[in-house]
Enzyme design. Structure first.
Site, PDB file in Angstrom:
ATOM      1  N   ARG A   1       0.846  -1.185   0.000  1.00 15.39           N
ATOM      2  CA  ARG A   1       0.000   0.000   0.000  1.00 15.39           C
ATOM      3  C   ARG A   1       0.889   1.245   0.000  1.00 15.39           C
ATOM      4  O   ARG A   1       1.946   1.271   0.640  1.00 15.39           O
ATOM      5  CB  ARG A   1      -0.903   0.030   1.240  1.00 15.39           C
ATOM      6  CG  ARG A   1      -2.085  -0.927   1.174  1.00 15.39           C
ATOM      7  CD  ARG A   1      -3.130  -0.477   0.151  1.00 15.39           C
ATOM      8  NE  ARG A   1      -4.303  -1.327   0.116  1.00 15.39           N
ATOM      9  CZ  ARG A   1      -4.524  -2.281  -0.797  1.00 15.39           C
ATOM     10  NH1 ARG A   1      -3.645  -2.526  -1.749  1.00 15.39           N
ATOM     11  NH2 ARG A   1      -5.635  -2.994  -0.763  1.00 15.39           N
TER      12      ARG A   1
ATOM     13  N   HIS B   1      -1.468   0.792  -9.673  1.00 13.03           N
ATOM     14  CA  HIS B   1      -2.191  -0.129  -8.765  1.00 13.03           C
ATOM     15  C   HIS B   1      -2.895  -1.234  -9.561  1.00 13.03           C
ATOM     16  O   HIS B   1      -4.105  -1.428  -9.446  1.00 13.03           O
ATOM     17  CB  HIS B   1      -3.191   0.644  -7.884  1.00 13.03           C
ATOM     18  CG  HIS B   1      -3.612  -0.128  -6.671  1.00 13.03           C
ATOM     19  ND1 HIS B   1      -3.831   0.454  -5.440  1.00 13.03           N
ATOM     20  CD2 HIS B   1      -3.852  -1.456  -6.495  1.00 13.03           C
ATOM     21  CE1 HIS B   1      -4.200  -0.476  -4.572  1.00 13.03           C
ATOM     22  NE2 HIS B   1      -4.228  -1.654  -5.193  1.00 13.03           N
TER      23      HIS B   1
HETATM   24  P1  NDP Z   1      -2.260 -11.500   4.528  1.00 11.78           P
HETATM   25  O1  NDP Z   1      -3.060 -10.897   5.618  1.00 11.78           O
HETATM   26  O2  NDP Z   1      -2.590 -12.871   4.075  1.00 11.78           O
HETATM   27  O3  NDP Z   1      -0.721 -11.481   4.924  1.00 11.78           O
HETATM   28  C1  NDP Z   1      -0.122 -10.402   5.549  1.00 11.78           C
HETATM   29  C2  NDP Z   1       1.306 -10.755   5.920  1.00 11.78           C
HETATM   30  O4  NDP Z   1       1.957  -9.579   6.414  1.00 11.78           O
HETATM   31  C3  NDP Z   1       1.407 -11.813   7.032  1.00 11.78           C
HETATM   32  O5  NDP Z   1       2.454 -12.682   6.791  1.00 11.78           O
HETATM   33  C4  NDP Z   1       1.697 -10.953   8.270  1.00 11.78           C
HETATM   34  O6  NDP Z   1       2.438 -11.610   9.296  1.00 11.78           O
HETATM   35  C5  NDP Z   1       2.564  -9.878   7.653  1.00 11.78           C
HETATM   36  N1  NDP Z   1       2.577  -8.689   8.519  1.00 11.78           N
HETATM   37  C6  NDP Z   1       1.550  -7.892   8.877  1.00 11.78           C
HETATM   38  N2  NDP Z   1       1.964  -6.906   9.703  1.00 11.78           N
HETATM   39  C7  NDP Z   1       3.292  -7.102   9.866  1.00 11.78           C
HETATM   40  C8  NDP Z   1       4.285  -6.443  10.610  1.00 11.78           C
HETATM   41  N3  NDP Z   1       4.000  -5.373  11.370  1.00 11.78           N
HETATM   42  N4  NDP Z   1       5.547  -6.924  10.567  1.00 11.78           N
HETATM   43  C9  NDP Z   1       5.848  -8.010   9.828  1.00 11.78           C
HETATM   44  N5  NDP Z   1       4.947  -8.682   9.082  1.00 11.78           N
HETATM   45  C10 NDP Z   1       3.685  -8.237   9.114  1.00 11.78           C
HETATM   46  O7  NDP Z   1      -2.347 -10.469   3.295  1.00 11.78           O
HETATM   47  P2  NDP Z   1      -2.233 -10.791   1.732  1.00 11.78           P
HETATM   48  O8  NDP Z   1      -0.996 -11.545   1.491  1.00 11.78           O
HETATM   49  O9  NDP Z   1      -3.492 -11.344   1.216  1.00 11.78           O
HETATM   50  O10 NDP Z   1      -2.135  -9.299   1.146  1.00 11.78           O
HETATM   51  C11 NDP Z   1      -1.094  -8.434   1.542  1.00 11.78           C
HETATM   52  C12 NDP Z   1      -1.363  -7.030   1.042  1.00 11.78           C
HETATM   53  O11 NDP Z   1      -1.122  -6.923  -0.353  1.00 11.78           O
HETATM   54  C13 NDP Z   1      -2.796  -6.517   1.161  1.00 11.78           C
HETATM   55  O12 NDP Z   1      -3.106  -6.147   2.479  1.00 11.78           O
HETATM   56  C14 NDP Z   1      -2.763  -5.322   0.238  1.00 11.78           C
HETATM   57  O13 NDP Z   1      -2.277  -4.194   0.948  1.00 11.78           O
HETATM   58  C15 NDP Z   1      -1.732  -5.716  -0.810  1.00 11.78           C
HETATM   59  N6  NDP Z   1      -2.366  -5.953  -2.111  1.00 11.78           N
HETATM   60  C16 NDP Z   1      -1.990  -5.162  -3.157  1.00 11.78           C
HETATM   61  C17 NDP Z   1      -2.534  -5.349  -4.404  1.00 11.78           C
HETATM   62  C18 NDP Z   1      -2.074  -4.553  -5.556  1.00 11.78           C
HETATM   63  O14 NDP Z   1      -2.669  -4.647  -6.638  1.00 11.78           O
HETATM   64  N7  NDP Z   1      -1.013  -3.781  -5.426  1.00 11.78           N
HETATM   65  C19 NDP Z   1      -3.555  -6.368  -4.645  1.00 11.78           C
HETATM   66  C20 NDP Z   1      -3.850  -7.161  -3.491  1.00 11.78           C
HETATM   67  C21 NDP Z   1      -3.287  -6.936  -2.268  1.00 11.78           C
HETATM   68  P3  NDP Z   1       1.876 -12.938  10.036  1.00 11.78           P
HETATM   69  O15 NDP Z   1       2.105 -14.046   9.022  1.00 11.78           O
HETATM   70  O16 NDP Z   1       2.713 -13.059  11.220  1.00 11.78           O
HETATM   71  O17 NDP Z   1       0.414 -12.682  10.295  1.00 11.78           O
HETATM   72  C1  OXD Z   2      -6.799  -5.187  -3.382  1.00  5.16           C
HETATM   73  C2  OXD Z   2      -6.107  -4.287  -4.250  1.00  5.16           C
HETATM   74  O1  OXD Z   2      -6.698  -5.029  -2.169  1.00  5.16           O
HETATM   75  O2  OXD Z   2      -6.528  -4.159  -5.403  1.00  5.16           O
HETATM   76  O3  OXD Z   2      -7.456  -6.101  -3.883  1.00  5.16           O
HETATM   77  O4  OXD Z   2      -5.106  -3.677  -3.870  1.00  5.16           O
END
Ligand code: NDP
Ligand code: OXD
Length: 308
Positions: free
Chosen positions: A223, A271
């Site tokens: 993000r 994005h």
């Molecule tokens: P998940 O919730 O499945 O995974 C999040 C991961 O981040 C977990 O491994 C979590 O750790 C880790 N995490 C969260 N906070 C911290 C922290 N403070 N320190 C270290 N690690 C941390 O999310 P997704 O994989 O499904 O998606 C991730 C992000 O990708 C979304 O939230 C979104 O922002 C972004 N995204 C972007 C898109 C784009 O088009 N650019 C499209 C889709 C998503 P733990 O394993 O310990 O819980």
């Molecule tokens: C999502 C994104 O969160 O598009 O799906 O970033």
């Protein structure tokens, strides 16, 4: 069951049609059409309508059409209202493709070759095997794990960093603030797939860049608010970083005057790293609605205390 949908109208029309065929007991209302607001049990939205819970007093869950739920003001929602993000195979595959494209592009020196092409400069640089390129993925959730499986299969030397400990085949796993330095020190290409939370806001900054090996590269698909733009530009201009592939910015869209548009070491995309895919997502939505009807927790439930 009555559901409210508020997002891309074209997708809404497709989902409405699909659900009418595959789950006629479920009625999808396309905002601003709501039917009887008292009958709406579930809302699936990108941005919720104003006064959500006042307008739909019997709402039992709020679902995001995207993988993130950071667009919701969680503090303004009733604490016991389940909030659920989208997990679906099409969205995951899109991110695998984007991360693979970005890592391979950097690995094969494409930012440098594109600059050389513009200058009509024919100059080869040595080709390194993937096994000598250390890739570090921040975020080992749905998307980070899937991206890593692909990167491991391509032979990259992979590591990952998460909040809590994880174990992944072929990946050196780090977690928490205490292990962040060691993780960063071995990341020639750093990929950010973190959710936006109070802890990750502004995380990609000067201090973090300074802990990467000199000449490292960044792929930012989490993000926009996680990245300090000025710090990135300074790291690129000072040579600490060699290149950046940026998909998410703050704000979005990025104003035309922003230096990212024209920086020679930045590849910028609007994005589009991944998008919810209509066909696979509606099947995942239906599966979650059936879970809700059976009284089971839905897939992608946000932990309100963690913020993701
Ligand atoms: P998940 O919730 O499945 O995974 C999040 C991961 O981040 C977990 O491994 C979590 O750790 C880790 N995490 C969260 N906070 C911290 C922290 N403070 N320190 C270290 N690690 C941390 O999310 P997704 O994989 O499904 O998606 C991730 C992000 O990708 C979304 O939230 C979104 O922002 C972004 N995204 C972007 C898109 C784009 O088009 N650019 C499209 C889709 C998503 P733990 O394993 O310990 O819980
Ligand atoms: C999502 C994104 O969160 O598009 O799906 O970033």
């Amino acid at each position: 069951m009555q559901i409210l949908y508020k997002s891309d109208p074209q997708r809404g029309a497709l989902w409405q049609q699909w659900l009418a065929q595959h789950a006629p007991d479920i009625q999808l209302h396309l905002w601003p059409e709501t039917g009887d607001p008292q009958a709406i049990e579930i809302a699936i939205v990108w941005q919720p309508p104003e006064k959500l819970t006042e307008t739909f007093p019997n709402l039992k869950a709020l679902l995001s059409v995207g993988a993130g739920a950071d667009q919701f003001d969680l503090a303004a929602l009733p604490p016991d209202l389940p909030v659920v993000r989208m997990i679906e195979p099409g969205l995951t595959q899109g991110m695998v493709e984007y991360v693979t494209f970005a890592v391979l592009g950097i690995h094969r020196d494409m930012p440098r070759y594109l600059q050389q092409q513009r200058a009509a400069q024919w100059q080869a640089h040595s080709v390194r095997p993937a096994a000598t390129r250390r890739v570090g993925v921040m975020g080992l959730g749905e998307l980070g794990q899937a991206a890593l499986r692909q990167l491991v299969s391509l032979g990259f030397d992979c590591a990952g960093w998460s909040r809590t400990p994880r174990q992944l085949d072929g990946v050196q796993c780090f977690h928490g603030a205490a292990q962040m330095g060691a993780f960063l020190a071995r990341s020639d290409i750093l990929v950010c797939l973190l959710p936006l939370t109070a802890e990750t806001r502004g995380l990609l900054n000067r201090d973090l860049f300074a802990q990467l090996p000199p000449g490292a590269a960044l792929v930012q698909a989490g993000r926009g608010a996680q990245l300090n733009s000025q710090d990135l530009l300074a790291a690129l201009d000072g040579g600490q970083l060699a290149a950046a592939v940026i998909d998410v910015t703050d704000p979005e869209p990025l104003p035309p005057s922003h230096p990212f548009w024209r920086h020679p070491a930045i590849w910028l995309t609007p994005h589009i790293a991944s998008q919810t895919q209509n066909e696979s997502a509606v099947a995942a939505l239906l599966e979650n609605l059936r879970r809700y009807q059976r009284g089971e927790p839905m897939v992608g439930l946000i932990d309100r205390a963690r913020g993701y």
